[in-house]
Design a protein around this motif. Structure first.
Motif, PDB file in Angstrom:
ATOM      1  N   ARG A   1       0.836  -1.198   0.000  1.00 44.31           N
ATOM      2  CA  ARG A   1       0.000   0.000   0.000  1.00 44.31           C
ATOM      3  C   ARG A   1       0.870   1.247   0.000  1.00 44.31           C
ATOM      4  O   ARG A   1       0.557   2.243  -0.636  1.00 44.31           O
ATOM      5  N   GLU A   2       1.962   1.190   0.744  1.00 45.24           N
ATOM      6  CA  GLU A   2       2.818   2.361   0.868  1.00 45.24           C
ATOM      7  C   GLU A   2       3.752   2.548  -0.319  1.00 45.24           C
ATOM      8  O   GLU A   2       3.971   3.661  -0.785  1.00 45.24           O
ATOM      9  N   ARG A   3       4.336   1.449  -0.779  1.00 46.13           N
ATOM     10  CA  ARG A   3       5.369   1.556  -1.806  1.00 46.13           C
ATOM     11  C   ARG A   3       4.917   1.064  -3.163  1.00 46.13           C
ATOM     12  O   ARG A   3       5.712   1.066  -4.113  1.00 46.13           O
ATOM     13  N   GLY A   4       3.690   0.583  -3.254  1.00 44.36           N
ATOM     14  CA  GLY A   4       3.268  -0.032  -4.497  1.00 44.36           C
ATOM     15  C   GLY A   4       3.714  -1.475  -4.548  1.00 44.36           C
ATOM     16  O   GLY A   4       4.629  -1.880  -3.838  1.00 44.36           O
ATOM     17  N   ILE A   5       3.039  -2.233  -5.395  1.00 44.45           N
ATOM     18  CA  ILE A   5       3.341  -3.654  -5.461  1.00 44.45           C
ATOM     19  C   ILE A   5       4.765  -3.884  -5.958  1.00 44.45           C
ATOM     20  O   ILE A   5       5.463  -4.777  -5.486  1.00 44.45           O
ATOM     21  N   GLU A   6       5.189  -3.067  -6.886  1.00 44.55           N
ATOM     22  CA  GLU A   6       6.557  -3.205  -7.405  1.00 44.55           C
ATOM     23  C   GLU A   6       7.569  -2.980  -6.285  1.00 44.55           C
ATOM     24  O   GLU A   6       8.629  -3.594  -6.263  1.00 44.55           O
ATOM     25  N   GLY A   7       7.227  -2.118  -5.390  1.00 43.57           N
ATOM     26  CA  GLY A   7       8.160  -1.759  -4.327  1.00 43.57           C
ATOM     27  C   GLY A   7       8.128  -2.683  -3.134  1.00 43.57           C
ATOM     28  O   GLY A   7       8.856  -2.473  -2.155  1.00 43.57           O
ATOM     29  N   LEU A   8       7.287  -3.683  -3.219  1.00 42.72           N
ATOM     30  CA  LEU A   8       7.193  -4.622  -2.111  1.00 42.72           C
ATOM     31  C   LEU A   8       8.422  -5.526  -2.070  1.00 42.72           C
ATOM     32  O   LEU A   8       8.819  -6.073  -3.090  1.00 42.72           O
ATOM     33  N   SER A   9       9.013  -5.670  -0.880  1.00 40.29           N
ATOM     34  CA  SER A   9      10.147  -6.578  -0.756  1.00 40.29           C
ATOM     35  C   SER A   9       9.991  -7.435   0.491  1.00 40.29           C
ATOM     36  O   SER A   9       9.510  -6.978   1.524  1.00 40.29           O
ATOM     37  N   LEU A  10      10.397  -8.665   0.354  1.00 41.16           N
ATOM     38  CA  LEU A  10      10.319  -9.570   1.502  1.00 41.16           C
ATOM     39  C   LEU A  10      11.149  -9.029   2.655  1.00 41.16           C
ATOM     40  O   LEU A  10      10.761  -9.133   3.818  1.00 41.16           O
ATOM     41  N   ARG A  11      12.268  -8.454   2.348  1.00 36.08           N
ATOM     42  CA  ARG A  11      13.157  -7.968   3.404  1.00 36.08           C
ATOM     43  C   ARG A  11      12.485  -6.852   4.202  1.00 36.08           C
ATOM     44  O   ARG A  11      12.664  -6.764   5.421  1.00 36.08           O
ATOM     45  N   GLU A  12      11.761  -6.001   3.518  1.00 34.84           N
ATOM     46  CA  GLU A  12      11.075  -4.924   4.229  1.00 34.84           C
ATOM     47  C   GLU A  12      10.003  -5.504   5.147  1.00 34.84           C
ATOM     48  O   GLU A  12       9.830  -5.044   6.290  1.00 34.84           O
ATOM     49  N   CYS A  13       9.294  -6.488   4.676  1.00 34.60           N
ATOM     50  CA  CYS A  13       8.295  -7.146   5.520  1.00 34.60           C
ATOM     51  C   CYS A  13       8.965  -7.719   6.760  1.00 34.60           C
ATOM     52  O   CYS A  13       8.494  -7.524   7.890  1.00 34.60           O
ATOM     53  N   ALA A  14      10.042  -8.414   6.546  1.00 29.20           N
ATOM     54  CA  ALA A  14      10.764  -9.019   7.661  1.00 29.20           C
ATOM     55  C   ALA A  14      11.198  -7.945   8.653  1.00 29.20           C
ATOM     56  O   ALA A  14      11.025  -8.087   9.865  1.00 29.20           O
ATOM     57  N   ARG A  15      11.744  -6.875   8.121  1.00 29.58           N
ATOM     58  CA  ARG A  15      12.201  -5.773   8.958  1.00 29.58           C
ATOM     59  C   ARG A  15      11.070  -5.277   9.858  1.00 29.58           C
ATOM     60  O   ARG A  15      11.241  -5.087  11.056  1.00 29.58           O
ATOM     61  N   ARG A  16       9.900  -5.060   9.256  1.00 30.14           N
ATOM     62  CA  ARG A  16       8.782  -4.510  10.026  1.00 30.14           C
ATOM     63  C   ARG A  16       8.322  -5.458  11.112  1.00 30.14           C
ATOM     64  O   ARG A  16       7.791  -5.036  12.135  1.00 30.14           O
ATOM     65  N   LEU A  17       8.473  -6.737  10.876  1.00 29.07           N
ATOM     66  CA  LEU A  17       8.021  -7.708  11.862  1.00 29.07           C
ATOM     67  C   LEU A  17       9.141  -8.041  12.839  1.00 29.07           C
ATOM     68  O   LEU A  17       8.968  -8.882  13.730  1.00 29.07           O
ATOM     69  N   GLY A  18      10.283  -7.410  12.670  1.00 28.77           N
ATOM     70  CA  GLY A  18      11.377  -7.626  13.592  1.00 28.77           C
ATOM     71  C   GLY A  18      12.018  -8.995  13.495  1.00 28.77           C
ATOM     72  O   GLY A  18      12.534  -9.528  14.482  1.00 28.77           O
ATOM     73  N   VAL A  19      11.988  -9.560  12.317  1.00 27.48           N
ATOM     74  CA  VAL A  19      12.656 -10.847  12.130  1.00 27.48           C
ATOM     75  C   VAL A  19      13.759 -10.682  11.085  1.00 27.48           C
ATOM     76  O   VAL A  19      13.865  -9.640  10.445  1.00 27.48           O
ATOM     77  N   SER A  20      14.557 -11.690  10.943  1.00 28.65           N
ATOM     78  CA  SER A  20      15.695 -11.570  10.036  1.00 28.65           C
ATOM     79  C   SER A  20      15.233 -11.652   8.586  1.00 28.65           C
ATOM     80  O   SER A  20      14.127 -12.084   8.293  1.00 28.65           O
ATOM     81  N   HIS A  21      16.125 -11.270   7.686  1.00 34.61           N
ATOM     82  CA  HIS A  21      15.726 -11.130   6.290  1.00 34.61           C
ATOM     83  C   HIS A  21      15.390 -12.452   5.622  1.00 34.61           C
ATOM     84  O   HIS A  21      14.770 -12.463   4.562  1.00 34.61           O
TER      85      HIS A  21
END
Lengths: 203, 203
Positions: free
Chosen positions: B21-41
């Motif tokens: 929603r924030e970065r667009g689908i193209e801008g979606l990255s697994l690493r960013e998701c991991a970061r937000r959830l406080g887990v490793s990449h």
DNA sequence: GCCCGCGTGTTGTCATTGTCAACATACTTC
DNA sequence: GAAGTATGTTGACAATGACAACACGCGGGC
């Protein structure tokens, strides 16, 4: 003007479409385009500000082509309803023949370049092409539905939704293959769908 | 089952939607998701084979939700035509309320996981959800158009194209803002477009 | 004829990302 | 309590988008 590659600018556009066809739009990379054209990985940046700019250019090209296709399809037709239908069929046909362009024209979160300065003389040259295509449709739809003003817009939206939806569904492989095997089949399908709605329900 | 994060699997799905929603689908990255959830990449790879699998899971979720929304919308309605229209309105509403899901459901070049072995017992569990949603539509359209067999399919395609096209156009910002400002406005627009077609042209 | 500037292309570099392998840890089951 | 497995972590690698610094070749001004 011509230097190493004749016209790298336009060659990049066609190369990008080739790559996208093979690897999908997600898999498109500027570096791969450069590789295929035998230039260095940074060469594209002399012609497009960034990757998004190249994609935007392709979308623009697509809108121009679509407008031409629509005009050609309606050429010589007088009956408003026939004109609208012809546009619809041409629309679907365009999508099938240029799937990469079509996807880029619509599917993409449109990232407008973000005007650095509003005082620039150029009046939104970037978004002119879509408006042409849409304007053509609004005219055809208004005439076919015999509506004006706000109602014409509504009619246009309705008239746009069908071919657009059909095109999208075809591109996404949601339509049984036998209906989209050839260009002729696609055109027939588009005609059938449009006419089905026309005679939908008298009440 | 619950470990570090309660349920990282589902949390990844919602985080992915947030990021998209924030970065667009193209801008979606697994690493960013991991970061937000406080887990490793690399943590996401314990729950999804790769990025595509996560996107596919979101699409699947979307189809399930859409099917529910469609059923809920048609609940208690008897007139076939009314049922079909209700489905159409719900369809557009769903797209507006879950744009990320909707885009992933359709817009994406669907990369089926590519069956390693065809002899596996599981009969295509992955593609079940879309078929549910489509089946629901085919039923409603067949009833409304009073068609069978091949013609029913055609009617379904036609009935699907309108809400699908409208939804896509809305998501791409092609509809004037005042018509899509609120959920109510969107529903009204969908109703108007559908009824415009119903009464299109008696001849 | 010579020099400068600019359009075009190149090389080198950096941060980000998807993905994998090797390793670590907690919960489950017997 | 021990073994096994589900879940996470660290470290690495190649590909990519993007930028900076540099190179070349053609035009106009003197």
């Amino acid at each position: 003007m011509a230097y190493h590659h004749g016209d790298l600018h336009t060659e990049l556009l066609t190369a990008a479409v080739d790559v996208a066809r093979e690897r999908g739009i997600e898999g498109l990379s500027l570096r791969e385009c450069a590789r295929r054209l035998g230039v260095s990985h940074a060469a594209p940046y002399r012609h497009f500000e960034d990757k998004n700019a190249l994609l935007l250019a392709l979308a623009e090209q697509g809108f121009t082509w679509l407008t031409s296709a629509g005009q050609r399809a309606m050429e010589g037709l007088d009956d408003p309803r026939a004109r609208l239908d012809a546009y619809g069929v041409a629309y679907v046909r365009f999508a099938v023949e240029h799937p990469i362009h079509f996807r880029l024209m619509f599917t993409r979160e449109l990232e407008t370049p973000g005007p650095k300065r509003a005082d620039d003389a150029a009046p939104d040259k970037a978004s002119a092409a879509p408006n042409d295509a849409f304007g053509l449709l609004v005219g055809a739809a208004s005439a076919a539905f015999e509506r004006d003003g706000e109602e014409a817009l509504l009619a246009s939206v309705a008239a746009w939704s069908i071919p657009h939806g059909l095109a999208m569904l075809i591109l996404d492989g949601r339509i049984p293959p036998e209906h989209v095997a050839t260009t002729e089949a696609v055109e027939q399908l588009a005609r059938d769908v449009l006419s089905l709605w026309r005679n939908a329900q008298p009440a």
